[in-house]
Design a protein around this motif. Structure first.
Motif, mmCIF file in Angstrom:
data_model
loop_
_atom_site.group_PDB
_atom_site.id
_atom_site.type_symbol
_atom_site.label_atom_id
_atom_site.label_comp_id
_atom_site.label_asym_id
_atom_site.label_seq_id
_atom_site.Cartn_x
_atom_site.Cartn_y
_atom_site.Cartn_z
ATOM 1 N N ASN A 107 -13.243 0.684 6.934
ATOM 2 C CA ASN A 107 -12.157 0.465 5.961
ATOM 3 C C ASN A 107 -12.612 0.876 4.570
ATOM 4 O OD1 ASN A 107 -10.100 -0.420 7.567
ATOM 5 N ND2 ASN A 107 -10.681 -2.567 7.447
ATOM 6 N N ALA A 165 -11.205 3.769 2.054
ATOM 7 C CA ALA A 165 -10.715 3.442 0.696
ATOM 8 C C ALA A 165 -11.430 4.276 -0.364
ATOM 9 C CB ALA A 165 -10.932 1.961 0.423
ATOM 10 N N ASP A 185 -17.405 -2.291 -1.767
ATOM 11 C CA ASP A 185 -17.184 -0.868 -2.006
ATOM 12 C C ASP A 185 -16.565 -0.644 -3.376
ATOM 13 O OD1 ASP A 185 -14.177 -0.592 -1.912
ATOM 14 O OD2 ASP A 185 -14.498 -1.472 0.062
ATOM 15 N N GLY A 242 -9.422 -0.458 -3.829
ATOM 16 C CA GLY A 242 -9.086 -1.879 -4.004
ATOM 17 C C GLY A 242 -7.811 -2.217 -3.244
ATOM 18 N N ILE A 243 -7.427 -3.482 -3.304
ATOM 19 C CA ILE A 243 -6.277 -3.951 -2.511
ATOM 20 C C ILE A 243 -5.288 -4.645 -3.446
ATOM 21 C CG2 ILE A 243 -5.620 -5.377 -0.526
ATOM 22 C CD1 ILE A 243 -8.645 -5.210 0.289
ATOM 23 N N LEU A 302 -3.334 -9.357 4.489
ATOM 24 C CA LEU A 302 -4.475 -8.514 4.869
ATOM 25 C C LEU A 302 -4.967 -8.769 6.290
ATOM 26 C CD1 LEU A 302 -6.087 -6.408 3.304
ATOM 27 C CD2 LEU A 302 -7.763 -8.159 2.807
ATOM 28 N N PHE A 354 -1.081 -5.259 10.194
ATOM 29 C CA PHE A 354 -0.870 -4.878 8.797
ATOM 30 C C PHE A 354 -1.761 -3.684 8.509
ATOM 31 C CE2 PHE A 354 -2.490 -4.795 4.467
ATOM 32 C CZ PHE A 354 -1.301 -4.516 3.820
ATOM 33 N N THR A 355 -1.154 -2.593 8.107
ATOM 34 C CA THR A 355 -1.929 -1.402 7.765
ATOM 35 C C THR A 355 -1.224 -0.629 6.674
ATOM 36 O OG1 THR A 355 -2.924 0.622 8.614
ATOM 37 C CG2 THR A 355 -0.870 -0.040 9.652
ATOM 38 N N THR A 356 -2.022 0.028 5.827
ATOM 39 C CA THR A 356 -1.408 0.911 4.824
ATOM 40 C C THR A 356 -1.769 2.359 5.158
ATOM 41 O OG1 THR A 356 -3.360 0.623 3.452
ATOM 42 C CG2 THR A 356 -1.475 -0.788 2.944
ATOM 43 N N LYS A 357 -2.286 2.551 6.385
ATOM 44 C CA LYS A 357 -2.766 3.897 6.732
ATOM 45 C C LYS A 357 -1.761 4.692 7.558
ATOM 46 C CE LYS A 357 -7.458 2.127 6.709
ATOM 47 N NZ LYS A 357 -8.600 1.779 7.542
ATOM 48 N N GLY A 386 -3.473 4.145 11.075
ATOM 49 C CA GLY A 386 -3.960 2.768 11.184
ATOM 50 C C GLY A 386 -3.253 1.992 12.287
ATOM 51 N N VAL A 387 -3.962 0.994 12.803
ATOM 52 C CA VAL A 387 -3.373 0.115 13.820
ATOM 53 C C VAL A 387 -3.182 -1.287 13.250
ATOM 54 C CG1 VAL A 387 -3.679 -0.843 16.139
ATOM 55 C CG2 VAL A 387 -4.528 1.431 15.637
ATOM 56 N N GLY A 388 -4.046 -1.636 12.280
ATOM 57 C CA GLY A 388 -3.924 -2.960 11.673
ATOM 58 C C GLY A 388 -4.551 -4.058 12.511
ATOM 59 N N GLY A 395 -8.187 -4.031 12.901
ATOM 60 C CA GLY A 395 -9.597 -4.122 12.501
ATOM 61 C C GLY A 395 -9.938 -5.458 11.862
ATOM 62 N N LEU A 396 -9.190 -5.840 10.841
ATOM 63 C CA LEU A 396 -9.519 -7.077 10.121
ATOM 64 C C LEU A 396 -9.235 -8.331 10.948
ATOM 65 C CD1 LEU A 396 -8.554 -6.248 6.434
ATOM 66 C CD2 LEU A 396 -10.805 -6.335 7.478
ATOM 67 N N PHE A 440 -15.875 -7.782 0.953
ATOM 68 C CA PHE A 440 -15.624 -8.628 2.121
ATOM 69 C C PHE A 440 -16.895 -9.438 2.379
ATOM 70 C CE2 PHE A 440 -12.282 -5.629 2.461
ATOM 71 C CZ PHE A 440 -11.261 -6.271 3.145
HETATM 72 P P1 ADP Z 1 -6.382 -0.445 9.766
HETATM 73 O O1 ADP Z 1 -7.746 -0.007 9.318
HETATM 74 O O2 ADP Z 1 -5.995 0.076 11.117
HETATM 75 O O3 ADP Z 1 -5.338 -0.201 8.730
HETATM 76 P P2 ADP Z 1 -7.365 -3.116 9.292
HETATM 77 O O4 ADP Z 1 -6.905 -4.432 9.819
HETATM 78 O O5 ADP Z 1 -8.793 -2.791 9.463
HETATM 79 O O6 ADP Z 1 -6.427 -2.035 9.967
HETATM 80 O O7 ADP Z 1 -7.042 -3.027 7.735
HETATM 81 C C1 ADP Z 1 -5.762 -3.403 7.278
HETATM 82 C C2 ADP Z 1 -5.518 -2.859 5.888
HETATM 83 O O8 ADP Z 1 -6.346 -3.530 4.937
HETATM 84 C C3 ADP Z 1 -5.839 -1.404 5.684
HETATM 85 O O9 ADP Z 1 -4.784 -0.570 6.118
HETATM 86 C C4 ADP Z 1 -6.052 -1.329 4.185
HETATM 87 O O10 ADP Z 1 -4.820 -1.233 3.520
HETATM 88 C C5 ADP Z 1 -6.598 -2.689 3.834
HETATM 89 N N1 ADP Z 1 -8.057 -2.641 3.608
HETATM 90 C C6 ADP Z 1 -9.011 -3.124 4.428
HETATM 91 N N2 ADP Z 1 -10.239 -2.942 3.885
HETATM 92 C C7 ADP Z 1 -10.053 -2.334 2.703
HETATM 93 C C8 ADP Z 1 -10.927 -1.877 1.655
HETATM 94 N N3 ADP Z 1 -12.260 -2.014 1.733
HETATM 95 N N4 ADP Z 1 -10.365 -1.299 0.563
HETATM 96 C C9 ADP Z 1 -9.030 -1.159 0.472
HETATM 97 N N5 ADP Z 1 -8.159 -1.572 1.406
HETATM 98 C C10 ADP Z 1 -8.647 -2.144 2.510
#
Ligand code: ADP
Length: 579
Positions: A336, A340, A369, A373-374, A382, A387-390, A394-396, A398-399, A425
């Motif tokens: 992630n 970013a 990193d 930023g978020i 988050l 939830f994803t902004t990709k 993205g699949v959303g 990971g977190l 994190f």
């Molecule tokens: P994905 O990577 O598939 O989008 P994640 O659950 O890993 O799913 O992350 C969700 C969202 O959190 C990302 O799409 C991103 O918008 C945000 N995010 C996570 N880590 C970071 C980071 N280090 N910097 C900025 N945004 C982040």
């Protein structure tokens, strides 16, 4: 409105009634009063006096009648005005406070918007007089206008789903219903229900269900594959023992074992995805877990990202961890961070010990990193699944998966960030032993260690014994629960540890463990059980639980590490003066 009309009609009638009454009274008086005076014989000066009295009487009577009639009409009118004002206020209150966006439209132009509609679409001043069609996105405009300008939604027909932009310009989904032309309100009433959140949830649910179905299929295949893999790796380990010093053959078998371990990790990822993988926690140095993760992270970072890793905790710190899963969580965070920082930046992993809220020292791993930023809005959701902004990339997961892994270790994963200022994190995990505890080398160096090997599968038993022998231990193999308990009773003080993998008997591994502990014996035990591993192990600190698919090499390593930690703890206890 109807009341108002009714009121207007009754006033006209009242006026008519007054006029007719006045006409009748005045007419009769004029016609009859002179004739009556004559008949009564009033003449001359008397007649003038009577004429005056007659006029006065007439004026008094008509004034009284007018007072009564007009007073009644005015009272009625003021009552009506009050009722109209009240019902208008009630209508506005209902209209304004409706939890649905309501819009009054006249000939397709917006006349009124209630508070909810203004909150959703923007202030009334912006919309007043504009074409209602402008509210909707291009692709839904025709369908929406067909309903609004047609007969509306006859009762029973479902509302139309349309897309629009909210006051902030974000896409929203609305359910549109419209009334037919209502003369009372001088137009049509349009109702819009914001279903954006609900639709997002529905989509997330469908996605989850699809993922779950895929997970079940993947886990099914992975489970069978895992069984074959376990057998293959067992034989590779046995073959490695019989290489008789042939270095080349040994290296090849080691490579085969490495590949097998990677395949095992892959299978476990699939099982985790299908929620069928039990945790394989074991006591191990924190440094070993994080070093492994950082090796993976280093490989995943492009050259534009400067990666640093600082291990600031005491190197002897131990954790009860499933290394592969913790590494997976750290890798997710690093990937992630990489995403970013499309134009490069810095990624720093720092490991230290920090006290939790109750002052208990925890291992803390920060992944910081210097990326995008978020935003505050994203911070709210988050850790939510999907939830994803990709976008499509993205699949959303990971977190949420990473947080789940860390929480399964009794820790937590938190995030801190500001838009444009990078993100940090932090993973916290409980430590299993004090930083002062030493982990001895994994081979049995201090004399020959006798290890009880109770396993009901001959092949596994054989592999475990061979590997233990290679590590300088003396294995005592037994094939059943009964034998395990008997042997332990007879030779109890001789055992440095016990590996117990009895599944298919009444006297199961757990039963054997209970009998050993009931005899007040704290011998370190590695218990092989899928069920117990799935439940997060047992509450006994001298027992490490591993799954049935754990490679024998790992089981032996786990046994030796547990024996080392056990001995170190005992030594510390012996050195501590008694008060
Ligand atoms: P994905 O990577 O598939 O989008 P994640 O659950 O890993 O799913 O992350 C969700 C969202 O959190 C990302 O799409 C991103 O918008 C945000 N995010 C996570 N880590 C970071 C980071 N280090 N910097 C900025 N945004 C982040």
């Amino acid at each position: 409105m109807a009341e108002q009309r009714q009121g207007g009609t009754s006033i006209v009638w009242a006026a008519r009634r007054i006029a007719l009454t006045y006409l009748a009274v005045a007419g009769l008086w004029i016609l009859l009063s002179d004739a009556a005076l004559e008949r009564l014989g009033f003449t001359g000066a008397d007649s003038v006096l009577f004429q005056t009295l007659k006029g006065l009487f007439f004026v008094t009577v008509t004034a009284l009648l007018l007072y009564l009639h007009v007073g009644a009409v005015l009272r009625r009118q003021s009552e009506l005005n009050r009722t109209v004002a009240e019902s208008r206020a009630r209508f506005y209150s209902i209209f304004e406070r409706s939890p649905v966006a309501l819009i009054v439209v006249q000939d397709g132009r917006i006349e009124m918007l209630n508070a909810y509609a203004q909150m959703l679409l923007g202030p009334a001043a912006r919309w007043h007089g504009r074409d209602i069609a402008e509210v909707f996105d291009d692709q839904d405009r025709a369908a929406a206008m067909k309903i609004i300008l047609g007969d509306g939604n006859p009762s029973g027909t479902p509302a139309e789903l349309v897309h629009a932009k909210n006051a902030q310009g974000e896409g929203i989904e609305l359910e549109l219903s419209a009334s037919e032309q209502w003369p009372d309100i001088g137009g049509r009433l349009i109702a819009l229900v914001d279903v954006t959140e609900q639709r997002n949830l529905e989509r997330a649910l469908v996605k989850t269900q699809r993922m779950e179905a895929m997970g079940v299929v993947a886990a099914g295949i992975a489970h069978d594959f895992n069984n074959l893999l376990t057998a293959m790796m067992g034989y590779v380990q046995l073959a490695a023992v019989h290489t008789n010093g042939n270095r080349a053959a040994k290296d090849l078998l080691d490579s085969a074992m490495q590949a097998g371990m990677q395949a095992g990790n892959l299978v476990r990822s699939l099982l985790t995805f299908g929620r069928a993988a039990p945790m394989q926690k074991k006591l191990m140095p924190l440094k070993e877990v994080i070093d492994g993760a950082c090796m993976l992270i280093r490989g995943a970072m492009p050259s534009r990202i400067h990666f640093t890793y600082n291990f600031e905790a005491p190197s002897e710190t131990l954790v009860h961890a499933d290394a592969a899963q913790v590494r997976q969580a750290l890798l997710n965070l690093a990937i992630n961070a990489r995403d970013a920082m499309p134009n490069g930046g810095e990624l720093a992993v720092v490991v230290s010990l920090s006290p939790d809220a109750r002052g208990v020292p925890m291992a803390s791993v920060t992944v910081a990193d210097t990326g995008t930023g978020i935003s505050d809005a994203s911070m709210q959701t988050l850790f939510e699944p999907f939830f994803t902004t990709k976008g499509d990339v993205g699949v959303g997961l990971g977190l949420p998966v990473s947080r789940g892994i860390i929480q399964d270790h009794g820790g937590d994963l938190t995030a801190a960030s500001e838009l444009g200022k990078g993100a940090v994190f932090t993973i916290t995990i409980p430590i299993a032993a004090g930083p002062e505890s030493k982990v001895e080398p994994k081979t049995a160096s201090a004399g020959v260690l006798t290890v009880l090997v109770a396993h009901d599968k001959a092949a596994s038993r054989e592999i475990l014994c061979t590997l233990l022998r290679k590590a300088g231990c003396e294995p005592i193999p037994v094939a059943s629960g009964v034998e395990c308990v008997d042997t332990h009773m007879r030779r109890r003080s001789n055992f440095a540890g016990a590996i117990i993998g009895i599944q298919h008997e009444t006297q199961s591994g757990l039963y054997c463990l209970a009998r050993i502990r009931a005899a007040n014996d704290n011998t370190p035990v590695v218990l092989i059980s899928d069920i117990l591993a799935q439940e997060g192990g047992v509450s006994d600190v001298h027992t490490t639980v591993v799954t049935e698919s754990t490679p024998e090499q790992q089981i032996v390593e786990s046994m030796l590490t547990t024996i080392s930690a056990h001995r170190a703890a005992r030594q510390r206890k012996e050195q501590r003066p008694d008060y």
